[in-house]
Design a protein around this motif. Structure first.
Motif, PDB file in Angstrom:
ATOM      1  N   SER A 100      -7.831  -9.525  -5.430  1.00 14.15           N
ATOM      2  CA  SER A 100      -7.352  -8.147  -5.405  1.00 14.15           C
ATOM      3  C   SER A 100      -5.944  -7.977  -5.964  1.00 14.15           C
ATOM      4  O   SER A 100      -5.707  -7.133  -6.800  1.00 14.15           O
ATOM      5  CB  SER A 100      -7.380  -7.613  -3.977  1.00 14.15           C
ATOM      6  OG  SER A 100      -8.681  -7.554  -3.507  1.00 14.15           O
ATOM      7  N   PRO A 133      -5.180   2.034   1.667  1.00 12.43           N
ATOM      8  CA  PRO A 133      -5.598   0.879   0.876  1.00 12.43           C
ATOM      9  C   PRO A 133      -5.713   1.234  -0.602  1.00 12.43           C
ATOM     10  O   PRO A 133      -5.831   2.398  -0.968  1.00 12.43           O
ATOM     11  CB  PRO A 133      -6.972   0.523   1.462  1.00 12.43           C
ATOM     12  CG  PRO A 133      -7.463   1.799   2.038  1.00 12.43           C
ATOM     13  CD  PRO A 133      -6.251   2.549   2.510  1.00 12.43           C
ATOM     14  N   ALA A 173     -13.832   1.197  -0.568  1.00 13.36           N
ATOM     15  CA  ALA A 173     -12.383   1.409  -0.527  1.00 13.36           C
ATOM     16  C   ALA A 173     -12.052   2.892  -0.664  1.00 13.36           C
ATOM     17  O   ALA A 173     -11.169   3.402   0.037  1.00 13.36           O
ATOM     18  CB  ALA A 173     -11.697   0.595  -1.619  1.00 13.36           C
ATOM     19  N   GLU A 202      -9.103  -2.930  -2.895  1.00 15.00           N
ATOM     20  CA  GLU A 202      -8.791  -3.630  -1.644  1.00 15.00           C
ATOM     21  C   GLU A 202      -9.747  -4.789  -1.343  1.00 15.00           C
ATOM     22  O   GLU A 202      -9.327  -5.858  -0.941  1.00 15.00           O
ATOM     23  CB  GLU A 202      -8.835  -2.621  -0.499  1.00 15.00           C
ATOM     24  CG  GLU A 202      -8.607  -3.202   0.871  1.00 15.00           C
ATOM     25  CD  GLU A 202      -7.143  -3.463   1.146  1.00 15.00           C
ATOM     26  OE1 GLU A 202      -6.875  -4.224   2.081  1.00 15.00           O
ATOM     27  OE2 GLU A 202      -6.289  -2.926   0.439  1.00 15.00           O
ATOM     28  N   HIS A 233       0.851  -1.181   0.000  1.00 16.29           N
ATOM     29  CA  HIS A 233       0.000   0.000   0.000  1.00 16.29           C
ATOM     30  C   HIS A 233       0.887   1.231   0.000  1.00 16.29           C
ATOM     31  O   HIS A 233       2.005   1.212   0.499  1.00 16.29           O
ATOM     32  CB  HIS A 233      -0.889   0.034   1.230  1.00 16.29           C
ATOM     33  CG  HIS A 233      -1.847  -1.125   1.278  1.00 16.29           C
ATOM     34  ND1 HIS A 233      -2.759  -1.254   2.274  1.00 16.29           N
ATOM     35  CD2 HIS A 233      -2.049  -2.184   0.478  1.00 16.29           C
ATOM     36  CE1 HIS A 233      -3.478  -2.347   2.086  1.00 16.29           C
ATOM     37  NE2 HIS A 233      -3.043  -2.920   1.006  1.00 16.29           N
TER      38      HIS A 233
END
Length: 113
Positions: free
Chosen positions: A29, A20, A47, A24, A15
């Motif tokens: 992902s 995030p 997110a 996320e 990150h």
């Protein structure tokens, strides 16, 4: 060496500054995020909201530091001391609200996915 770094990056899903990523909460992902349904769209919105709440939390911490600086430089003037104290209190209230909202968003997005 390059292969070790790419393996670390793929496994870690790092990150930026602890924020995030927009994908996320999406399934898959790290490897290949894909929006396949309306629920996935809500996960992306969650997110983004979490990113904004974390930025608000960082801003609140900056205001606590600023209020502390005001308090230190107030030279015991009652108006300046009360203004600095109010800045710190408001920043701490904002920080508490941002933390609780981020936890709530994280819980809701985790239950949707």
């Amino acid at each position: 060496m390059i292969t070790q770094f790419s393996q670390f990056a793929a496994a870690n899903c790092s990150h930026f500054f602890g924020l995030p990523t927009w994908y996320e909460y999406l399934p898959g992902s790290c490897s290949s995020p894909a929006i396949t349904s309306i629920n996935d769209l809500w996960l992306v919105v969650a997110a983004f909201v979490e990113i904004l709440l974390r930025i608000a939390g960082l801003a609140a911490v900056v205001f606590v530091i600023f209020g502390g600086f005001q308090y230190l430089t107030s030279q015991a003037e009652p108006d300046a001391v009360s203004k600095a104290r109010q800045t710190i209190i408001n920043a701490l209230v904002g920080l508490a609200i941002a933390i609780m909202a981020a936890v709530l968003v994280n819980f809701i997005a985790g239950s949707i996915s």
